[in-house]
Write a protein that holds these residues in place. Structure first.
Motif, PDB file in Angstrom:
ATOM      1  N   TYR A 152      29.527  14.605  -4.241  1.00 43.31           N
ATOM      2  CA  TYR A 152      28.928  13.748  -3.221  1.00 43.31           C
ATOM      3  C   TYR A 152      27.416  13.759  -3.370  1.00 43.31           C
ATOM      4  O   TYR A 152      26.826  14.799  -3.640  1.00 43.31           O
ATOM      5  N   THR A 153      26.804  12.596  -3.175  1.00 40.58           N
ATOM      6  CA  THR A 153      25.352  12.464  -3.119  1.00 40.58           C
ATOM      7  C   THR A 153      24.990  11.965  -1.729  1.00 40.58           C
ATOM      8  O   THR A 153      25.517  10.944  -1.271  1.00 40.58           O
ATOM      9  N   ARG A 191      19.485  10.455   5.250  1.00 41.04           N
ATOM     10  CA  ARG A 191      20.595  11.094   5.969  1.00 41.04           C
ATOM     11  C   ARG A 191      20.629  12.576   5.612  1.00 41.04           C
ATOM     12  O   ARG A 191      20.041  13.011   4.619  1.00 41.04           O
ATOM     13  N   GLU A 194      23.325  10.129   1.218  1.00 46.32           N
ATOM     14  CA  GLU A 194      22.671   8.830   1.344  1.00 46.32           C
ATOM     15  C   GLU A 194      21.198   8.996   1.731  1.00 46.32           C
ATOM     16  O   GLU A 194      20.809  10.000   2.337  1.00 46.32           O
ATOM     17  N   ALA A 195      20.396   7.985   1.402  1.00 44.44           N
ATOM     18  CA  ALA A 195      18.971   7.995   1.736  1.00 44.44           C
ATOM     19  C   ALA A 195      18.785   8.126   3.242  1.00 44.44           C
ATOM     20  O   ALA A 195      19.516   7.516   4.023  1.00 44.44           O
ATOM     21  N   SER A 212      18.738  14.287   2.154  1.00 44.41           N
ATOM     22  CA  SER A 212      18.778  12.966   1.517  1.00 44.41           C
ATOM     23  C   SER A 212      18.599  13.074   0.010  1.00 44.41           C
ATOM     24  O   SER A 212      17.668  13.712  -0.474  1.00 44.41           O
ATOM     25  N   ARG A 257      22.734  16.472  -4.186  1.00 41.86           N
ATOM     26  CA  ARG A 257      24.103  16.338  -4.664  1.00 41.86           C
ATOM     27  C   ARG A 257      24.900  17.617  -4.408  1.00 41.86           C
ATOM     28  O   ARG A 257      24.380  18.713  -4.602  1.00 41.86           O
TER      29      ARG A 257
END
Length: 112
Positions: free
Chosen positions: A24-25, A30, A27-28, A84, A87
């Motif tokens: 998972y990356t 967040r 989100e900007a 944000s 990973r």
């Protein structure tokens, strides 16, 4: 309260293989707070598939060592925070040099 995020990933590691996967990356703008990691190791694994979860270079689950198992679910609470763009990575090693090994991974977190 933020949005609950569930990430499922089936890992199949070739005989003798080691590697990494991004699960998972964030989100900007967040933040993701991990709540738990679950791993299902099928019967017959004999603890030959080893796993660890990372945020950047920092190992976050387990804190030391590697997870492994045979014929069951491993449920581990977690409270790591990913910012944000960070990973969530999985590192794995299949110590069985003859057979591939698989597992199912489910990561749960809260995205704010």
């Amino acid at each position: 309260m933020g949005r609950i995020v569930n990430v499922a990933y089936k890992l199949t590691a070739a005989a003798g293989a080691s590697g990494e996967a991004t699960l998972y990356t964030v989100e900007a703008a967040r933040v993701l707070t991990l709540k738990g990691v679950k791993v299902n190791f099928p019967s017959g694994q004999a603890f030959k598939l080893e796993l660890a979860f990372f945020r950047g270079a920092q190992q976050i689950a387990p804190n030391v060592g590697r997870f492994s198992g045979d014929n069951g679910w491993l449920n581990v609470p977690c409270d790591a925070v990913l910012q944000s763009g960070e990973r969530l990575r999985l590192a794995y090693t299949n110590t069985d040099t003859v057979n591939p090994q698989s597992c199912l991974i489910v990561v749960t977190g809260e995205l704010e």
